[in-house]
Design a protein around this motif. Structure first.
Motif, mmCIF file in Angstrom:
data_model
loop_
_atom_site.group_PDB
_atom_site.id
_atom_site.type_symbol
_atom_site.label_atom_id
_atom_site.label_comp_id
_atom_site.label_asym_id
_atom_site.label_seq_id
_atom_site.Cartn_x
_atom_site.Cartn_y
_atom_site.Cartn_z
ATOM 1 N N LEU A 74 0.819 -1.218 0.000
ATOM 2 C CA LEU A 74 0.000 0.000 0.000
ATOM 3 C C LEU A 74 0.851 1.266 0.000
ATOM 4 C CD1 LEU A 74 -2.916 -0.628 2.525
ATOM 5 C CD2 LEU A 74 -3.091 -0.334 0.063
ATOM 6 N N THR A 75 1.920 1.226 0.778
ATOM 7 C CA THR A 75 2.776 2.413 0.892
ATOM 8 C C THR A 75 3.730 2.541 -0.284
ATOM 9 O OG1 THR A 75 4.427 1.226 2.215
ATOM 10 C CG2 THR A 75 2.692 2.389 3.419
ATOM 11 N N GLN A 76 3.775 1.490 -1.100
ATOM 12 C CA GLN A 76 4.653 1.443 -2.272
ATOM 13 C C GLN A 76 6.106 1.720 -1.886
ATOM 14 O OE1 GLN A 76 2.730 4.155 -5.028
ATOM 15 N NE2 GLN A 76 1.173 2.642 -5.496
ATOM 16 N N GLU A 77 6.500 1.042 -0.802
ATOM 17 C CA GLU A 77 7.871 1.163 -0.323
ATOM 18 C C GLU A 77 8.839 0.636 -1.376
ATOM 19 O OE1 GLU A 77 9.671 2.366 2.517
ATOM 20 O OE2 GLU A 77 7.802 3.474 2.453
ATOM 21 N N PRO A 78 9.844 1.439 -1.700
ATOM 22 C CA PRO A 78 10.826 0.976 -2.682
ATOM 23 C C PRO A 78 11.798 -0.029 -2.061
ATOM 24 C CG PRO A 78 11.452 3.123 -1.840
ATOM 25 C CD PRO A 78 10.118 2.783 -1.216
ATOM 26 N N GLY A 79 12.372 -0.845 -2.907
ATOM 27 C CA GLY A 79 13.405 -1.760 -2.434
ATOM 28 C C GLY A 79 12.940 -3.200 -2.430
ATOM 29 N N GLU A 80 13.908 -4.057 -2.176
ATOM 30 C CA GLU A 80 13.674 -5.491 -2.096
ATOM 31 C C GLU A 80 13.607 -5.896 -0.627
ATOM 32 O OE1 GLU A 80 13.689 -7.924 -4.696
ATOM 33 O OE2 GLU A 80 13.434 -6.201 -6.028
ATOM 34 N N PHE A 81 12.682 -6.791 -0.330
ATOM 35 C CA PHE A 81 12.543 -7.304 1.031
ATOM 36 C C PHE A 81 12.505 -8.829 0.956
ATOM 37 C CE2 PHE A 81 10.081 -3.349 0.588
ATOM 38 C CZ PHE A 81 10.904 -2.518 1.315
ATOM 39 N N PRO A 82 13.687 -9.442 0.737
ATOM 40 C CA PRO A 82 13.720 -10.887 0.492
ATOM 41 C C PRO A 82 13.329 -11.734 1.701
ATOM 42 C CG PRO A 82 15.949 -10.008 0.604
ATOM 43 C CD PRO A 82 15.010 -8.840 0.661
ATOM 44 N N THR A 83 13.507 -11.219 2.906
ATOM 45 C CA THR A 83 13.172 -12.004 4.091
ATOM 46 C C THR A 83 12.120 -11.272 4.911
ATOM 47 O OG1 THR A 83 14.864 -11.003 5.494
ATOM 48 C CG2 THR A 83 15.526 -12.936 4.193
ATOM 49 N N PHE A 84 11.454 -12.022 5.760
ATOM 50 C CA PHE A 84 10.421 -11.408 6.591
ATOM 51 C C PHE A 84 11.027 -10.377 7.535
ATOM 52 C CE2 PHE A 84 7.188 -11.269 9.978
ATOM 53 C CZ PHE A 84 6.127 -10.842 9.200
ATOM 54 N N ILE A 85 12.227 -10.630 8.048
ATOM 55 C CA ILE A 85 12.847 -9.651 8.953
ATOM 56 C C ILE A 85 13.146 -8.354 8.210
ATOM 57 C CG2 ILE A 85 15.244 -10.443 8.703
ATOM 58 C CD1 ILE A 85 13.595 -9.205 11.954
ATOM 59 N N ASP A 86 13.473 -8.443 6.921
ATOM 60 C CA ASP A 86 13.656 -7.226 6.121
ATOM 61 C C ASP A 86 12.354 -6.438 6.052
ATOM 62 O OD1 ASP A 86 16.359 -7.804 5.529
ATOM 63 O OD2 ASP A 86 15.788 -8.990 3.769
ATOM 64 N N LYS A 87 11.249 -7.158 5.868
ATOM 65 C CA LYS A 87 9.938 -6.499 5.837
ATOM 66 C C LYS A 87 9.632 -5.852 7.185
ATOM 67 C CE LYS A 87 8.096 -9.551 2.339
ATOM 68 N NZ LYS A 87 7.401 -10.754 2.033
ATOM 69 N N LEU A 88 9.881 -6.594 8.255
ATOM 70 C CA LEU A 88 9.629 -6.047 9.594
ATOM 71 C C LEU A 88 10.464 -4.796 9.857
ATOM 72 C CD1 LEU A 88 9.474 -9.248 11.830
ATOM 73 C CD2 LEU A 88 7.565 -7.769 11.148
ATOM 74 N N ASN A 89 11.733 -4.860 9.490
ATOM 75 C CA ASN A 89 12.596 -3.698 9.715
ATOM 76 C C ASN A 89 12.108 -2.485 8.934
ATOM 77 O OD1 ASN A 89 14.310 -4.931 11.582
ATOM 78 N ND2 ASN A 89 15.620 -5.759 9.978
ATOM 79 N N ARG A 90 11.657 -2.703 7.689
ATOM 80 C CA ARG A 90 11.133 -1.582 6.902
ATOM 81 C C ARG A 90 9.834 -1.062 7.504
ATOM 82 N NH1 ARG A 90 12.242 1.227 2.059
ATOM 83 N NH2 ARG A 90 14.234 0.215 2.440
ATOM 84 N N LEU A 91 8.969 -1.956 7.950
ATOM 85 C CA LEU A 91 7.713 -1.540 8.585
ATOM 86 C C LEU A 91 7.976 -0.703 9.836
ATOM 87 C CD1 LEU A 91 5.780 -4.877 8.103
ATOM 88 C CD2 LEU A 91 5.051 -2.655 7.172
ATOM 89 N N GLU A 92 8.979 -1.106 10.605
ATOM 90 C CA GLU A 92 9.343 -0.323 11.790
ATOM 91 C C GLU A 92 9.881 1.038 11.370
ATOM 92 O OE1 GLU A 92 12.465 -0.429 15.557
ATOM 93 O OE2 GLU A 92 12.087 -2.282 14.464
ATOM 94 N N LYS A 93 10.734 1.064 10.353
ATOM 95 C CA LYS A 93 11.350 2.315 9.903
ATOM 96 C C LYS A 93 10.311 3.331 9.418
ATOM 97 C CE LYS A 93 14.976 4.118 6.940
ATOM 98 N NZ LYS A 93 16.037 3.807 6.003
#
Length: 158
Positions: A74-93
């Motif tokens: 929804l937020t159209q966050e740029p970048g690759e998030f290959p792992t769930f922890i990458d997704k979590l870190n971006r969501l926190e950021k």
């Protein structure tokens, strides 16, 4: 994920959350539970504990598998998030969740539910007390994610 699919994921999470809230409200008078008090749980108390465990697990699962990845879309966050922890870190950021570490505690609690300790009331009581606190935090996290995502899910203008 389009807005409709996101709303569908949110509806599923809301259903689990509603039932989790009910179970927690029904059990509230029992917590914190002492190990020796587990022997006094009625069959109905035990059924509500089961409902609590199932709904905690299902809510955590639904949020992790569909809702949180949907927020990134929804937020159209740029970048690759290959792992769930990458997704979590971006969501926190971006402020969609308060803490990636907190989310990992929810997931660990869900994993702990899969182990059964029928002969160890100390472990059972400890897990239930921890889960009860985490249940409140999980529900608060859902509300936090809903508030964050509402900025991106505006109804169409007439």
């Amino acid at each position: 994920m389009n807005h409709e699919a996101f709303e569908g994921s949110l509806d599923i999470c809301e259903r689990h959350a509603e039932r989790l809230r009910w179970a927690m409200g029904t059990l509230n008078h029992r917590f914190p539970v002492a190990p020796e008090a587990l022997a006094e749980f009625t069959p109905m108390d035990l059924a509500v504990v089961d409902q609590f465990v199932i709904r905690f697990s299902k809510l955590q699962d639904a949020m992790g598998a569909r809702l949180l990845p949907g927020v990134l879309e929804l937020t159209q966050e740029p970048g690759e998030f290959p792992t769930f922890i990458d997704k979590l870190n971006r969501l926190e950021k971006i402020g969609a969740i308060r803490s990636a570490a907190q989310w990992l505690r929810f997931r660990e609690m869900r994993n702990q539910f899969s182990h059964d300790y029928p002969d160890d009331p100390e472990i059972q009581a400890s897990l239930l007390n921890k889960a009860f606190t985490l249940g409140e935090e999980l529900l608060a996290t859902l509300e936090y994610v809903k508030a964050f995502s509402s900025r991106y899910c505006m109804p169409p203008q007439a």
